[in-house]
Structure formats: C-alpha cells, structure tokens
Design a protein around this motif. Structure first.
Motif, PDB file in Angstrom:
ATOM      1  N   LYS A  71       3.357  -7.873  -3.142  1.00 21.26           N
ATOM      2  CA  LYS A  71       1.952  -7.930  -3.563  1.00 21.26           C
ATOM      3  C   LYS A  71       1.632  -9.289  -4.176  1.00 21.26           C
ATOM      4  O   LYS A  71       0.602  -9.906  -3.871  1.00 21.26           O
ATOM      5  CB  LYS A  71       1.673  -6.812  -4.563  1.00 21.26           C
ATOM      6  N   ASN A 128       0.809  -1.215   0.000  1.00 25.74           N
ATOM      7  CA  ASN A 128       0.000   0.000   0.000  1.00 25.74           C
ATOM      8  C   ASN A 128       0.844   1.267   0.000  1.00 25.74           C
ATOM      9  O   ASN A 128       0.649   2.158  -0.825  1.00 25.74           O
ATOM     10  CB  ASN A 128      -0.938   0.009   1.217  1.00 25.74           C
ATOM     11  N   GLN A 132       3.038   1.512  -3.380  1.00 24.92           N
ATOM     12  CA  GLN A 132       2.467   0.971  -4.617  1.00 24.92           C
ATOM     13  C   GLN A 132       2.810   1.818  -5.842  1.00 24.92           C
ATOM     14  O   GLN A 132       2.851   1.310  -6.961  1.00 24.92           O
ATOM     15  CB  GLN A 132       0.953   0.803  -4.489  1.00 24.92           C
ATOM     16  N   THR A 151      -1.750   6.299   2.527  1.00 21.39           N
ATOM     17  CA  THR A 151      -2.499   5.091   2.883  1.00 21.39           C
ATOM     18  C   THR A 151      -3.261   5.289   4.184  1.00 21.39           C
ATOM     19  O   THR A 151      -4.439   4.931   4.295  1.00 21.39           O
ATOM     20  CB  THR A 151      -1.547   3.888   3.030  1.00 21.39           C
ATOM     21  N   VAL A 182      -5.092  -2.706  -3.737  1.00 18.88           N
ATOM     22  CA  VAL A 182      -4.465  -3.085  -2.470  1.00 18.88           C
ATOM     23  C   VAL A 182      -5.094  -2.375  -1.275  1.00 18.88           C
ATOM     24  O   VAL A 182      -5.080  -2.897  -0.154  1.00 18.88           O
ATOM     25  CB  VAL A 182      -2.943  -2.817  -2.504  1.00 18.88           C
ATOM     26  N   ARG A 183      -5.668  -1.201  -1.509  1.00 19.69           N
ATOM     27  CA  ARG A 183      -6.311  -0.487  -0.405  1.00 19.69           C
ATOM     28  C   ARG A 183      -7.460  -1.306   0.184  1.00 19.69           C
ATOM     29  O   ARG A 183      -7.682  -1.302   1.392  1.00 19.69           O
ATOM     30  CB  ARG A 183      -6.852   0.860  -0.880  1.00 19.69           C
TER      31      ARG A 183
END
Length: 273
Positions: free
Chosen positions: A176, A127, A130, A232, A185-186
């Motif tokens: 990832k 995150n 990224q 994030t 990914v969040r």
C-alpha cells in the motif's frame, strides 16, 4: 474447444511441488515440445503471448517460439536486481499476421495488458488483505477454488491458509505504501475498473477485443478472477459496472476451455535448455 491442461497447486509456504525448478515463482507453465522436452515459462503475460502465438501458427514448435521471450536481468532505479521477460506483450505472427489485425489494434491490446500488469494487479493485495479478517477470507477462497482439502493433508492446508493470510496481511501494508495508495484502498480499485468500463463504452464494444474477448480482456479477467470469492470483488460488483463484462467473459471462457485436471507432481521430464 480450448487446450486441455493440468493444474498443480503449489504450497506457497513449503513449495515442494516446484523444488525441481530454479525459478521459484508462480504462475509458470510447462509445455511439451515435439522432442519430448518441456519448455518452462513464467510470468502470466509471457505465458499468454507464448500460447496465443503457438495457437496462431502450429507449424512452429513451441520451443522455437519460446526463444522470442528471453528472460533478462537488470537493476532498477534503486539499484535492486530485477528480472523480466522480453517481448512478453508481443505475439509472434512470423509471416502470418491475421488479416483483421492492424497496428492500432495491437498497440491498444498491448496498452491494456501492460495496464493490467503495472497498475490493476497491484491493487489486489492492498484490498484483499487490508484486514486480517479479509486476508483469512481470501485464503479460504483460495483453498476452496484450488480444492486444497483434496490435494493437501489438513495440517498443510491449514498451514497455507493461516500462515499465508498472516504474511499477506503484513505485506499488503508494505505494498500500500509502495504504490502510494490512500487508506481508502477500495476507491483505487473502483477507479481502475471504472476506467476499464469507460473505455469499453467509448469503443462501443462488448469486449476490448470487439465482439469476442481479446488478450487484454483475458488479462484483466485473470486479475479479477483471482479475487472472485473475496469481499473486495463483491464490493466491486456493487460499486462499479464491471459485473456484466466480467461474467460475459467468464461464460465464454468456460464454454471454450479444455479439460482441466488438478494434480500434484514431484518432478518433471527434462526441460529445454
């Protein structure tokens, strides 16, 4: 009032401040024993358990307690050699178990501390790094929080920020895939935090430890505080209900912490064998 301590900021690229150590992994802690030697412990969960055990029963020297957390080596399913610390989620109460501590409470605490290590922490890098822009923002936050401008010359500070951001941007893509995260990914981070707050609601307690933060609270707080200044974290505040719990824990941590000194070192006294 908590324990006073010194923090040594380590250059993740050059690592001069830990050249003396056989273990090149942070975080690590050095705690002085009664005989003047230092106990060295790595792994944040093992450090938490060791310190908590020592605070619970100060009759026992920290060096003796550290023997309950031996480092082991093993080979994983892929044949790669790994290292870990035994008993790192256990507190060594000896014959002085707190009256309000039940097996159920201990098991719940260990469950969530393990979850923080085995799941939540693995969502941080994919995150926060990224994109290169987010990676750079994250390292600028590290520089601000760690006072790198004060403790490192400008060339070294910039080396840490730009090399670190570039390296972690690449590594984040590998992590990832390793943890089988989707491109969004969040959403994985939001799901994890929603799981945590849902459990708090289910227990109907302010903290996982009840009226006061327990070690599970501190473990999750430690993971999240590492990204507090990043995009994030800002997104998590907007898209989950984690904010109230996080800032309640932070307030108590700040109220009860000991004196903090940031410094650099070139060596340490003899370590315990």
């Amino acid at each position: 009032m908590g324990i006073s301590y010194s923090v040594v900021e380590v250059d993740a690229v050059l690592r001069q401040d830990i050249r003396w150590s056989d273990v090149k992994k942070v975080p690590m802690v050095l705690i002085r024993q009664q005989d003047g030697k230092y106990v060295q412990m790595t792994d944040s969960s093992a450090i938490i358990s060791l310190v908590a055990s020592s605070l619970h029963d100060k009759r026992i020297d920290v060096g003796e307690l550290a023997q309950f957390y031996p480092q082991i080596s093993y080979f994983d399913d892929n044949g790669k050699k790994r290292q870990d610390i035994l008993n790192k989620y256990f507190l060594m109460y000896q014959d002085r178990t707190p009256k309000n501590m039940t097996r159920e409470i201990e098991e719940t605490e260990r469950k969530w501390r393990t979850w923080a290590d085995n799941h939540l922490v693995h969502l941080i890098s994919p995150n926060c790094y990224q994109t290169f822009e987010e990676a750079l923002e994250t390292f600028e936050w590290f520089a601000l929080a760690g006072e790198w401008d004060i403790h490192f010359p400008k060339w070294e500070r910039d080396l840490m920020v730009y090399c670190g951001a570039t390296a972690m941007w690449v590594i984040a893509k590998i992590l990832k895939r390793r943890h089988q995260l989707t491109d969004d990914v969040r959403s994985h981070m939001y799901d994890a935090l929603n799981k945590w707050t849902a459990e708090l609601k289910k227990q109907n307690t302010k903290f996982m430890g009840g009226k006061k933060p327990g070690l599970a609270d501190l473990s999750v707080f430690g993971v999240l505080s590492s990204m507090e200044g990043c995009q994030t974290f800002k997104d998590c505040l907007q898209n989950t209900n984690i904010g109230k719990w996080f800032y309640d824990v932070k307030e108590l941590v700040q109220q009860n912490r000991g004196k903090l000194l940031r410094e650099r070192i070139v060596g340490v006294p003899a370590l315990a064998q």
